[in-house]
Write a protein that holds these residues in place. Structure first.
Motif, short mmCIF file in Angstrom:
data_model
loop_
_atom_site.label_atom_id
_atom_site.label_comp_id
_atom_site.label_asym_id
_atom_site.label_seq_id
_atom_site.Cartn_x
_atom_site.Cartn_y
_atom_site.Cartn_z
N ALA A 160 0.91 -1.33 0.00
CA ALA A 160 0.07 -0.11 -0.11
C ALA A 160 0.91 1.24 -0.06
CB ALA A 160 -1.00 0.07 1.34
N HIS A 161 2.08 1.17 0.68
CA HIS A 161 2.90 2.07 0.68
C HIS A 161 3.53 2.72 -0.82
CE1 HIS A 161 4.76 5.14 3.57
NE2 HIS A 161 5.75 5.03 2.88
N VAL A 162 3.81 1.39 -1.56
CA VAL A 162 4.26 1.75 -2.90
C VAL A 162 3.16 2.23 -3.84
CG1 VAL A 162 4.89 0.54 -4.99
CG2 VAL A 162 6.00 -0.21 -2.58
N ALA A 163 1.99 1.77 -3.57
CA ALA A 163 0.95 2.67 -4.30
C ALA A 163 0.73 3.87 -4.04
CB ALA A 163 -0.42 1.71 -4.21
N LEU A 164 0.91 4.14 -2.66
CA LEU A 164 0.74 5.79 -2.30
C LEU A 164 1.87 6.29 -3.03
CD1 LEU A 164 -0.05 8.07 -0.60
CD2 LEU A 164 1.44 7.22 1.25
N PHE A 165 3.09 5.78 -3.05
CA PHE A 165 4.11 6.69 -3.94
C PHE A 165 3.88 6.95 -5.31
CE2 PHE A 165 8.24 6.64 -5.97
CZ PHE A 165 9.00 7.72 -5.17
N ASN A 166 3.38 5.80 -5.78
CA ASN A 166 3.07 5.62 -7.10
C ASN A 166 1.95 6.69 -7.37
OD1 ASN A 166 5.16 3.95 -7.69
ND2 ASN A 166 3.57 2.08 -7.71
N ALA A 167 1.18 7.14 -6.68
CA ALA A 167 0.07 7.90 -6.83
C ALA A 167 0.34 9.53 -6.61
CB ALA A 167 -1.22 7.80 -5.90
N LEU A 168 1.69 9.80 -6.26
CA LEU A 168 2.19 11.12 -6.19
C LEU A 168 2.69 11.61 -7.41
CD1 LEU A 168 4.35 10.59 -2.76
CD2 LEU A 168 2.05 11.43 -2.98
N GLN A 211 -7.04 -2.71 1.72
CA GLN A 211 -6.67 -1.45 2.46
C GLN A 211 -5.93 -0.49 1.57
OE1 GLN A 211 -8.01 -0.29 5.51
NE2 GLN A 211 -9.11 -2.14 5.53
N GLU A 212 -6.09 0.67 1.48
CA GLU A 212 -5.38 1.42 0.80
C GLU A 212 -4.81 2.44 1.87
OE1 GLU A 212 -7.19 3.34 -2.42
OE2 GLU A 212 -8.91 3.95 -1.23
N THR A 213 -3.39 3.23 1.57
CA THR A 213 -3.01 4.02 2.32
C THR A 213 -3.15 5.54 1.55
OG1 THR A 213 -1.35 2.78 3.30
CG2 THR A 213 -0.97 5.01 3.41
N ARG A 268 -1.69 11.75 -0.49
CA ARG A 268 -1.74 11.47 -2.05
C ARG A 268 -2.20 12.77 -2.64
NH1 ARG A 268 -6.02 6.37 -2.95
NH2 ARG A 268 -7.24 8.15 -3.78
N SER A 269 -1.70 12.83 -3.95
CA SER A 269 -1.75 14.01 -4.63
C SER A 269 -3.13 14.39 -5.01
CB SER A 269 -1.09 13.83 -6.00
OG SER A 269 0.55 13.77 -5.65
N ASP A 270 -4.07 13.30 -5.28
CA ASP A 270 -5.53 13.60 -5.75
C ASP A 270 -6.36 13.97 -4.45
OD1 ASP A 270 -5.10 10.90 -4.85
OD2 ASP A 270 -6.95 10.38 -6.00
N LEU A 271 -5.76 13.67 -3.15
CA LEU A 271 -6.57 13.98 -2.01
C LEU A 271 -6.15 15.30 -1.24
CD1 LEU A 271 -6.92 10.29 -0.83
CD2 LEU A 271 -8.61 11.67 -2.14
#
Length: 896
Positions: free
Chosen positions: A751-759, A805-807, A829-832
């Protein structure tokens, strides 16, 4: 835990020697001679009212007469003088002292008060740090500092050596000088009244002049402090321990096998592994290991390929690898074909013998092939000198490969003066060199063990395992047992009582009931269902089978009644002194293929609760096959604990025996770990046997020793490693839906990798101050696998549309070892962004730091990062001007 004023201890700019002397053989004269011989460049002030000059230097009658406050004071005066001298130094402005005075620990003043405590009380108002008492001193060769009683100095280097023993100092220094080994620091802790291993590790971990840390440990007092400091140090540089006093004696007064089997040496071994350090068993092995690790590349596997110019040496290396528990590389078909072209005589398996006439080019060609083999994690070259091939030419041929490869290339140069040039060439190319095949293989295995320990270092498990234990039920059962214990004076729980507590924590147990009479035993057997086993219930008999106290496979009520009567008579004959409280009736666990294991817990006086696993059954002590780990455990750590035993090979399956369900066994260990972490009354626990087969694991017999616990302190203070702090979890409402704010866990990695990729790229740059395309594994581990005693990262998490679960955001704070200041960072997260997540996490971080007593929280941001600068101003932070040198703006909030 503190690094306050340790710079003045390790790197002082001025020194006062209190108790300086010219009397031959005195401590004051020895230290003065060493200070002058070391070449220290700063002011040196001898202090002694008996002299006007000493060694050509002006002597001062008292510390109050000194022209300035020395950064470091070295004190060699009698114990009774120490409190007054320390107080005077503190008032003057000195912030570090080495107390060499012996006999302080038991010394008392005229009123019977402890001199040592009076000295510490005198130092405390001034945060004056004390090394010692009874310290042999400190050397920092890089600045010419030799404030010690050692018979000689040390060469400058990048190794820090920390020891309790002053007696060891001279010997190690002399040994190191003959081998050209230098030091950044050499510290003799002495009595460790103030500065201890944890403090030294914290300072040296961030010391740029130190590349590796070596510890010689006799004993530890503060396990939590040591483990946090050791884990932090081991993350940044090789940290190795030589443990003295490897006692094999069992813990005194142990009532359970776990307490007997978990020796102090086993526990230290578990702590060293868990801290990510490497253990050495001799001084030579300690320095050899640091030399190897200093040159080692990251190891991505654990298999070694061996080649050489003679059958004898390469076979010796292969034997050393096998008997050392290592593994040889399994070469692929393509690699074998290429090697057969280069070495036609090679049979295609085993170590490669290039023969004595192999030219340097042959070595290079073979090594090039092996370095491309996926299964060869490292390559070892063994070269024996002869009159045909120049060893230096071989080293020159291999040097470019050693410099270019990302794998470990090791070399053994057999011989003496004839291979010195080859060793030099290899070392300069970054190739670790050894004198014998066995030493070379041991060097490779040290890299393997260090890699494994570093992997364990990254594991920070949760305090709770899978499923929800019935904690209230377990606590009630323990309270009831304590009440019975107060009435009877017996705190060793019976098998049924122990199983009830284990079952409350979800540990599978064989259905078991206690019966006071033969008639009750028959009723219990009917309730459980036939066939059953019946055992005597006696607090005075440890091994029931020794007195005929076990009867198996009872199929009828009559058989149960008759068995109880036989056991009653047998016990009266063999042990007339033993009490009989009744009988234990349990369901028969029929499975001839099941493995008998032992799982349990004991309490170490230093490290607190420890978990034990091994070969169980009646011959558990004879088998002597067990391993010890520190709680809390997760499944990875439990598997590692199992894998360190010989019985693990049998559990993996053999011949017609299927493999045991290792997940089930691991789950039991995790649950035992959770049990002893949360119930401080549990002092010892034996589960023996724990039956394991392909269908799962179940407790057959168990017993437990309990004791009153100190409920005034946190139950987690007993643990050497703080587990996941579930009490900090909080559910809040956000955007009309529940959102969980909780500490980060290792399993949050994806989930932390997914957060990073969403930045967005700009958000990544604002967070890391540089452009980063992807998180490296080491960075991910650093972000998600934290030491909860030192830092905290709260995540905002919720299930996504698929229930995963997403971060959404993370707020992180890292405190200094003194808990004076904590640095924070928040990523959303950039979109939030702009929806309140950042300020929500900031409030969480600020509340957390206040609760811990942190004095201030600080941060920094690029000047373009207007959202963060606006956020901290809204929260009351003071924002400083642009730091032109670093290109950032810093901000801080006083939490007092």
């Amino acid at each position: 835990m503190s690094v306050r004023n340790l710079r003045q201890l390790f790197a002082p700019k001025s020194i006062a020697l209190v108790g300086a002397s010219e009397r031959p053989g005195s401590v004051g004269a020895t230290v003065l001679r060493n200070l002058l011989a070391g070449g220290f460049k700063g002011p040196l002030y001898p202090v002694n009212p008996k002299y006007e000059t000493l060694a050509g230097l002006r002597a001062w009658p008292d510390v109050t007469d000194l022209p300035q406050a020395p950064e470091l004071a070295v004190i060699c005066t009698p114990p009774r003088t120490l409190p007054g001298i320390v107080r005077a130094l503190g008032e003057l402005g000195t912030r570090a002292a080495i107390v060499m005075s012996p006999g302080v620990a038991g010394a008392r003043d005229g009123r019977g008060r402890s001199i040592k405590q009076a000295m510490l009380d005198a130092a405390n108002p001034y945060l004056l740090r004390i090394l010692g008492p009874d310290s042999a001193g400190l050397l920092a060769p890089g600045i010419g500092l030799n404030a010690s009683t050692a018979a000689g100095g040390a060469a400058p280097g990048r190794i820090a050596f920390v020891s309790e023993s002053g007696a060891l100092m001279t010997g190690v220094l002399d040994w190191a000088r003959t081998r050209g080994i230098g030091f950044s620091s050499f510290v003799a802790l002495g009595d460790s009244a103030d500065v201890d291993f944890g403090d030294a590790l914290d300072y040296l971990a961030s010391d740029p002049g130190t590349g590796a840390i070596l510890l010689h440990v006799e004993s530890l007092r503060y396990a939590r402090k040591f483990m946090s400091a050791a884990r932090a140090a081991a993350r940044s540089k090789p940290t190795l321990m030589l443990k003295a006093g490897r006692s094999l004696e069992a813990a005194a007064g142990a009532a359970c096998l776990a307490g007997v089997l978990a020796t102090p040496d086993d526990v230290y071994d578990a702590a060293i592994r868990r801290a990510g350090m490497l253990r050495a068993y001799t001084t030579g092995q300690l320095f050899a290991a640091v030399e190897t690790l200093a040159r080692a590349r990251p190891l991505y596997g654990e298999r070694l390929a061996i080649l050489g110019n003679g059958a004898g040496p390469v076979v010796l290396a292969a034997d050393a690898l096998l008997f050392g528990g290592g593994a040889a590389a399994q070469l692929g078909e393509d690699t074998v074909a290429k090697l057969r072209e280069l070495v036609p005589e090679w049979r295609g398996s085993g170590p490669l013998n290039l023969h004595g006439d192999a030219p340097p080019e042959r070595y290079r060609e073979v090594v090039e092939v092996l370095l491309r083999e996926p299964d060869a994690s490292a390559v070892l070259i063994v070269h024996a000198p002869n009159a045909v091939v120049d060893p230096a030419a071989v080293a020159r041929a291999l040097a470019p490969l050693a410099r270019a490869t990302s794998r470990n290339l090791l070399a053994c140069w057999l011989g003496g003066n004839g291979v010195l040039e080859a060793r030099t060439i290899a070392s300069e190319a970054g190739m670790p060199s050894y004198r014998t095949p066995e030493e070379a293989v041991n060097g490779f295995l040290q890299i393997v063990h260090y890699r494994r320990n570093q992997h364990l270092l990254m594991e920070v498990p949760a305090s709770s395992g899978d499923g929800a234990p019935d904690r209230e039920r377990a606590r009630l059962l323990v309270r009831q047992a304590l009440e019975r214990g107060r009435a009877s004076g017996r705190y060793l729980l019976s098998d049924p009582d122990t199983k009830a507590i284990l079952a409350a924590y979800g540990i599978p147990v064989v259905p078991t009931r206690a019966a006071s009479t033969a008639e009750e035993a028959v009723d219990a057997a009917r309730a459980i269902g036939f066939p059953v086993a019946v055992k005597i219930l006696s607090p005075d008999v440890a091994q029931k089978s020794d007195v005929g106290g076990v009867t198996l496979d009872l199929d009828t009520p009559e058989a149960v009644f008759a068995a109880t009567e036989r056991m009653r008579r047998r016990l009266a004959e063999l042990r007339p002194d033993a009490r009989l409280d009744g009988f234990i009736v349990q369901a028969m666990a029929r499975n001839p293929e099941a493995h008998e294991l032992i799982a349990g817990a004991a309490t170490d006086p230093v490290f607190g609760p420890v978990i034990l696993f091994g070969h169980g059954g009646l011959a558990v002590e004879v088998a002597a096959d067990h391993a010890v780990g520190l709680p809390p455990l997760n499944m990875v750590l439990a598997r590692d604990l199992i894998g360190r035993t010989r019985v693990a090979r049998r559990l993996a399956g053999y011949r017609n025996h299927p493999a045991a369900d290792l997940d089930a066994v691991s789950a039991v260990l995790v649950q035992v770990s959770q049990l002893v972490a949360e119930l401080p009354e549990i002092v010892e626990l034996d589960i023996n046997p724990l039956l394991a087969d392909s269908r799962g694991a179940v407790v057959l017999d168990a017993r437990m020793r309990i004791a009153m616990a100190d409920r005034s302190a946190s139950t987690l203070d007993r643990l050497a490693i703080r587990p996941y702090p579930a009490e900090l979890e909080e559910t809040v409402q956000w955007q009309g839906a529940p959102l969980l704010l909780r500490p980060i866990r290792p399993e949050d990695g994806p989930a932390h990798v997914a957060l990073f990729n969403a930045l967005t790229p700009d958000d990544v740059r604002y967070r890391m101050f540089v452009r980063v395309r992807e998180l490296q594994p080491a960075q991910l581990a650093r972000f998600t696998q934290i030491d909860y005693d030192r830092e905290m990262a709260f995540i905002a998490t919720r299930p996504d549309t698929h229930g995963v679960q997403e971060t959404l955001a993370v707020g992180r704070v890292v405190a200094d070892p003194d808990n004076m200041s904590a640095e924070f960072a928040v990523t959303v997260r950039s979109d939030l962004k702009g929806k309140g997540l950042g300020i929500m996490l900031m409030h969480k971080l600020i509340d957390y730091c206040r609760a811990r007593g942190t004095r201030e929280i600080v941060g920094e941001a690029l000047p373009q990062n207007a959202p963060v600068l606006g956020l901290v101003r809204k929260l009351g932070f003071t924002v400083g001007p642009l730091d032109e040198e670093e290109g950032v703006r810093k901000f801080w909030l006083d939490l007092r």
